[in-house]
Scaffold this motif. Sequence first.
Motif, PDB file in Angstrom:
ATOM      1  N   ALA A  84    -102.402 -37.388  26.014  1.00 30.06           N
ATOM      2  CA  ALA A  84    -103.088 -35.777  25.505  1.00 30.06           C
ATOM      3  C   ALA A  84    -104.198 -35.748  25.996  1.00 30.06           C
ATOM      4  N   ILE A  85    -105.038 -36.036  26.605  1.00 30.10           N
ATOM      5  CA  ILE A  85    -105.765 -35.311  26.744  1.00 30.10           C
ATOM      6  C   ILE A  85    -105.649 -35.289  28.303  1.00 30.10           C
ATOM      7  N   ARG A  86    -104.921 -36.169  29.112  1.00 31.85           N
ATOM      8  CA  ARG A  86    -104.143 -36.478  30.708  1.00 31.85           C
ATOM      9  C   ARG A  86    -103.262 -34.631  30.813  1.00 31.85           C
ATOM     10  N   GLN A  87    -103.098 -34.471  29.564  1.00 33.51           N
ATOM     11  CA  GLN A  87    -101.524 -33.842  29.766  1.00 33.51           C
ATOM     12  C   GLN A  87    -100.596 -34.397  30.368  1.00 33.51           C
ATOM     13  N   MET A  88    -100.413 -35.713  29.469  1.00 30.40           N
ATOM     14  CA  MET A  88     -98.755 -36.498  30.566  1.00 30.40           C
ATOM     15  C   MET A  88     -97.740 -36.335  29.760  1.00 30.40           C
ATOM     16  N   THR A  89     -96.919 -36.182  30.286  1.00 29.17           N
ATOM     17  CA  THR A  89     -95.182 -36.316  28.864  1.00 29.17           C
ATOM     18  C   THR A  89     -95.391 -38.245  29.335  1.00 29.17           C
ATOM     19  N   ALA A  90     -94.514 -38.484  28.405  1.00 28.24           N
ATOM     20  CA  ALA A  90     -94.734 -40.141  28.007  1.00 28.24           C
ATOM     21  C   ALA A  90     -94.061 -40.188  29.803  1.00 28.24           C
ATOM     22  N   THR A  91     -92.342 -39.030  29.398  1.00 23.90           N
ATOM     23  CA  THR A  91     -92.037 -39.941  31.076  1.00 23.90           C
ATOM     24  C   THR A  91     -92.226 -39.707  32.416  1.00 23.90           C
ATOM     25  N   ASP A  92     -93.402 -39.011  32.690  1.00 22.60           N
ATOM     26  CA  ASP A  92     -94.470 -38.809  33.279  1.00 22.60           C
ATOM     27  C   ASP A  92     -95.115 -39.948  34.145  1.00 22.60           C
ATOM     28  N   LEU A  93     -95.796 -40.064  32.595  1.00 26.90           N
ATOM     29  CA  LEU A  93     -96.802 -41.512  32.738  1.00 26.90           C
ATOM     30  C   LEU A  93     -95.670 -42.946  32.933  1.00 26.90           C
ATOM     31  N   ALA A  94     -94.779 -42.960  32.160  1.00 27.15           N
ATOM     32  CA  ALA A  94     -93.824 -44.606  32.408  1.00 27.15           C
ATOM     33  C   ALA A  94     -93.782 -44.373  34.389  1.00 27.15           C
ATOM     34  N   ALA A  95     -93.411 -43.032  34.862  1.00 27.53           N
ATOM     35  CA  ALA A  95     -92.789 -43.065  36.439  1.00 27.53           C
ATOM     36  C   ALA A  95     -93.564 -43.063  37.262  1.00 27.53           C
ATOM     37  N   ALA A  96     -95.064 -42.555  36.615  1.00 29.14           N
ATOM     38  CA  ALA A  96     -96.033 -42.929  37.527  1.00 29.14           C
ATOM     39  C   ALA A  96     -96.861 -45.097  37.733  1.00 29.14           C
ATOM     40  N   TYR A  98    -118.585 -27.972  21.228  1.00 33.46           N
ATOM     41  CA  TYR A  98    -118.285 -28.160  22.102  1.00 33.46           C
ATOM     42  C   TYR A  98    -116.915 -27.751  22.925  1.00 33.46           C
ATOM     43  N   SER A  99    -116.744 -27.579  24.111  1.00 29.81           N
ATOM     44  CA  SER A  99    -116.150 -26.419  25.431  1.00 29.81           C
ATOM     45  C   SER A  99    -114.508 -27.417  25.135  1.00 29.81           C
ATOM     46  N   ALA A 100    -113.980 -26.242  24.956  1.00 25.10           N
ATOM     47  CA  ALA A 100    -112.313 -26.974  25.635  1.00 25.10           C
ATOM     48  C   ALA A 100    -111.725 -26.124  26.268  1.00 25.10           C
ATOM     49  N   GLY A 101    -113.044 -25.849  27.730  1.00 27.01           N
ATOM     50  CA  GLY A 101    -112.490 -25.053  28.537  1.00 27.01           C
ATOM     51  C   GLY A 101    -112.522 -26.242  30.123  1.00 27.01           C
ATOM     52  N   GLY A 102    -111.630 -27.832  29.068  1.00 22.54           N
ATOM     53  CA  GLY A 102    -111.901 -28.450  30.426  1.00 22.54           C
ATOM     54  C   GLY A 102    -110.658 -28.207  30.836  1.00 22.54           C
ATOM     55  N   PRO A 103    -109.981 -29.535  30.027  1.00 14.54           N
ATOM     56  CA  PRO A 103    -108.077 -29.204  29.927  1.00 14.54           C
ATOM     57  C   PRO A 103    -107.032 -28.602  29.366  1.00 14.54           C
ATOM     58  N   LEU A 104    -107.973 -27.678  28.446  1.00 14.57           N
ATOM     59  CA  LEU A 104    -107.581 -27.064  27.366  1.00 14.57           C
ATOM     60  C   LEU A 104    -108.088 -25.950  27.071  1.00 14.57           C
ATOM     61  N   GLN A 105    -107.419 -24.567  27.933  1.00 19.19           N
ATOM     62  CA  GLN A 105    -107.460 -23.440  27.368  1.00 19.19           C
ATOM     63  C   GLN A 105    -106.399 -22.329  26.888  1.00 19.19           C
ATOM     64  N   ALA A 106    -105.124 -22.925  26.061  1.00 23.34           N
ATOM     65  CA  ALA A 106    -104.122 -22.622  26.028  1.00 23.34           C
ATOM     66  C   ALA A 106    -104.726 -21.946  24.722  1.00 23.34           C
ATOM     67  N   ILE A 107    -105.912 -22.748  23.573  1.00 21.82           N
ATOM     68  CA  ILE A 107    -106.548 -22.310  22.006  1.00 21.82           C
ATOM     69  C   ILE A 107    -107.563 -21.793  22.459  1.00 21.82           C
ATOM     70  N   ASP A 108    -107.587 -20.818  22.080  1.00 23.22           N
ATOM     71  CA  ASP A 108    -108.863 -20.195  21.868  1.00 23.22           C
ATOM     72  C   ASP A 108    -110.145 -20.602  21.384  1.00 23.22           C
ATOM     73  N   ALA A 109    -110.010 -21.002  19.467  1.00 23.39           N
ATOM     74  CA  ALA A 109    -110.823 -22.118  19.242  1.00 23.39           C
ATOM     75  C   ALA A 109    -110.351 -22.449  18.399  1.00 23.39           C
TER      76      ALA A 109
END
Length: 371
Positions: free
Chosen positions: A15-27, A166-177
């Motif tokens: 979730a932190i790297r914002q990868m789907t299960a399909t993406d992770l499985a393929a890699a 804390y900051s949500a400005g790294g991997p997460l920018q779709a949520i205001d706060a």
Amino acid sequence: MSTTFVPARLEMARAIRQMTATDLAAAAGTTAPWVSQAENMKKTPSPELIREFARVLNFPLDFFYRPVAAQPPLDAFHFRATSRLAKKDEATARSLSTLAMELSDWIEATYHAPTPAVPELQDLIDSDDTLSPEQAADALRGAWGLGVAPIKNLLQLLESKGAKIYSAGGPLQAIDAFSFRHGATPVIFLNVHKSAERLRFDLAHELGHLVMHGGSLHMERGKEKEQAANDFASSFLMPRADVLGSIRGNLMLEDILVLKRRWRVSAMALNLRAHRVGVISEWTYSTLAKQLSMAGFRRGEPGSDLLAESSSLLTQVVADLRGEGQGFIDIARALDVRARDVRDLMLGLVTFAIEGDAPQPSRSQASLRAI
């Protein structure tokens, strides 16, 4: 290091790297159903596959064997979301929150941080009575001895009351706060890619959630709760008595641009507050709103020289580490994450410097006090 694989860590890392299960499985050379079964404790991946997961997700191997002490309950979050919010963004927010809780616990164990003192409404007024958002804001100001004067630095005020920001400005920018409570400790995440004025309003908005709605959510999620938090924020930042005492006669655009500096709020927020307390008419409010919108104030604060508030607590932690020849990597090692994961939690709240390779002496028990 424990030898037991922790399924929750795999879901958290993905979730932190914002990868789907399909993406992770393929890699990682497996299948999406296999990843799902591993996360749901139906299958245990081999040590070789766990190493592949660690490589693909760029987490230390030990991260996947680290027990999860606590996770915020699903109903504890107050999301202030944009229309783009998706389930994956909520999953990222919850996973970042678990990491933030672990960082908070590390800070509490390493330093003497301020004691949490952000009350819920029932404790604030010692009653089950219902207060309006403005009454709740006034009650909190009274409890904290703030009077009706403008708040110079809201972020550092909240840190002095034991809140962790804390900051949500790294991997997460779709949520205001968003915010929640970790035990007694209030935790607030901010999207730092905003004007300083709007960041202050977001902080006050989340404070409103924490005070009025708590972790048990006394109101259903939706517009009513969000409006209540907005009203609290407006009242907390711009107390009625101070607004009435500071505004003389009718307002013009130039007045708004000058007066907004007093309370360090956005021009649009001040215009609305002036209307709500009755110092300007509906016609004046509408006229000013149109003028401000045409001048670009609906999306930002053109010409503002207000600096974004920084974290005193996190800045002192970083300064202490630098003084000992250490840095983000040392916190990361303690949490079994990467240095970038620690930096992302502080992005926009602390001024970073290039770290050197100085010797690493033993940890101090520094006393941190937000000013």
